[in-house]
Design a protein around this motif. Sequence first.
Motif: not given
Lengths: 351, 331
Positions: B75, B131-133
């Motif tokens: 994502x 999603x974190x990156x």
Amino acid sequence: MTATTLEKREKTDLTRLFLTQRIPLLAVLIVIVVVTFFINDAGGYLTAPYDFDYMSAALITAVPLAMLGLAEMLVILSGRGGIDLSVGAIVSLAGMLFGFAYGEWGWPLWLAIIATAAFGALLGAVNGFLVSYIGFPALIATLATFYAYKSLAIVVNNQQPISTEPIQQLFSLSRSVELPIIGQYIPDVPLGIFTFLLPTVVAVWVLMARTAYGRRLYAIGTNDVAARWAGLPVRDTRFKAYVYAGLISGLVAVVTVAQFASARPDAGVSGNGMALPAITIAVLGGVAITGGIGRVAGVVLATLLIVWLNAGILLAFVGNEGSQYQLLALGTVLVFAALLNGLTNRKYGGS
Amino acid sequence: MTITATPPAKIKNLPSPVTGQEIVLIGVIAVLWAALAVSTPAFLTAGSLQPLLVATAPVALVGVGMTIVIITGGIDVSVGAAIMVCSVITAKTLVGSDVNLAVAVLISVLAGGALGLINGFLIAYGRVHAIIITFGTANLFMFLGLQIFGSGTVNGIPGTLGFFGRGEAGRTLGIPHAFLITALITAAVWWYLRHTAGGRHFFAIGGDAQAARLAGVRVQRRVLLAYLTTGVLVGLASCFVIAQGTSTLDQSVGSGKELAVIAAVVIGGTSIMGGRGSVLGTFLGALLVQTVASGVTQLGWRSQLSDLFVGIFIIVAVGADLLRARARRSR
């Protein structure tokens, strides 16, 4: 064993400790940040003094951040891609209810707070129902409710904030107070820390570390299927994680209304919103996005790190440059935290 | 599935070109258009439809890239910030030096490609959750964009990009260029994903990255390519965004666009778990969202109410998909 090999082993153990244990790493980072700004302050490079009084006053921004970070921790822990994008929208919508209840309908404060928290829990229950019982991916369900709640919060009072007399007086909730007995030796602390943040932190810690529910939540987050075969109520446990997240968001709504002295329809979604920083805090605090791993202390320390870092950055730059460099700091910290997680997983096996 | 399939059998193995979700979406859009045409006579006129199509273009175009990313199981929540960076770079270039259309588009696309490369590199080779990156890079891009903005807005943007705009220069035979280009790119990517080995690899990665790697798919390169493509399309979409706006660009450009794009993708039936999806659905999803936004304003309702409908559409669209998946499993 010679002295050198012993020394070497101690060294690798220390590296391993910092790589695998998030809490000591965060503690060291906090010390580095604070010392750095103290040195800068002593050298006169900051626009205002960075001292304990300033650090204490900055804690007011830690209240919503840490509470929502804990809310995200609960849902992320529950596993299967658990995440809650709607917390900011819940803050907006529940805040409007609080505005109506306390500011317009003249409910007593305690009743209005309970009603707002309960309403937040209800909004969280919608998320939990969609995710846990219907089987929506959490990202989708909470994206949908984010849109829905955000829209309702804006429409419900014609885009107007509620800032009647009682609401404006609530601002006193976010003032700083001198603690009894030891108060004269330490700086005044924002009242919100005691009225909202500490009770939430203690409650979540007790829930996670001292109750069967906490053990179940870790279990379903670690291995959903194994937990089901072990006879755990997987759906019910996951559902409740979202309800608790909604409940905490409802409490944050009260804090936010008090802080702004106004119930703003876009309180939790304006700009970057509240969900993104909250997720950032949770991840930085060592909550694994895959679920099952994460501790309350990590989230609290991550909040302190970000709050004191941001407060220092604000003083290091003139004008609104500081708020831009806060974005840089937050992004850099998050990317490095994520890369570090990846590295430790590969190097030390992870789960 | 057999490996020794002959070419005709291979074609037979492909799913139907139009998914059930897409047929339903076409139906819903048709019903909405019909209902709006009846309730507000002004709806089915060029003056109302052309802005609708122009406004659909950026979200649909970024959605094409996002669909590829989500098919690989990733994502990208940094596209909103990336739009801001590309827009401000392009706008400043247009104001500062009198470049022509092609150069402006090239600059924007290169900027977007560079940002996409950063995301792709971190995700493919850093092996961390996308999603974190991308939450992290979203902050970094926003910093970058705001730094380039300096303080305040970019003023006096010349009409160089009018080719993509709402005006007369932005249309051929009444069809807005931005919409046409988006439709062509969507069609090309749809064909690529469906009919080439390279395209099928994206689905393989989303289905099971480990299995795909063992089957000889260069997973990391493919993932990098997915984010790079998204970045390039963000660059082009930023040109559309500038062209649609006034001669002033403010700092809120692109804000919240990442969620609008993801909404279009999931309404279009692409599975957020990866391995399944279609850019055609995304295109229709973007069109549906814009139709609702346009309809709500034309009916004289509060414009913010359209977000409520977007939320409901996401629930209904994904809910229907879940029910179908359950039916597939039990069959």
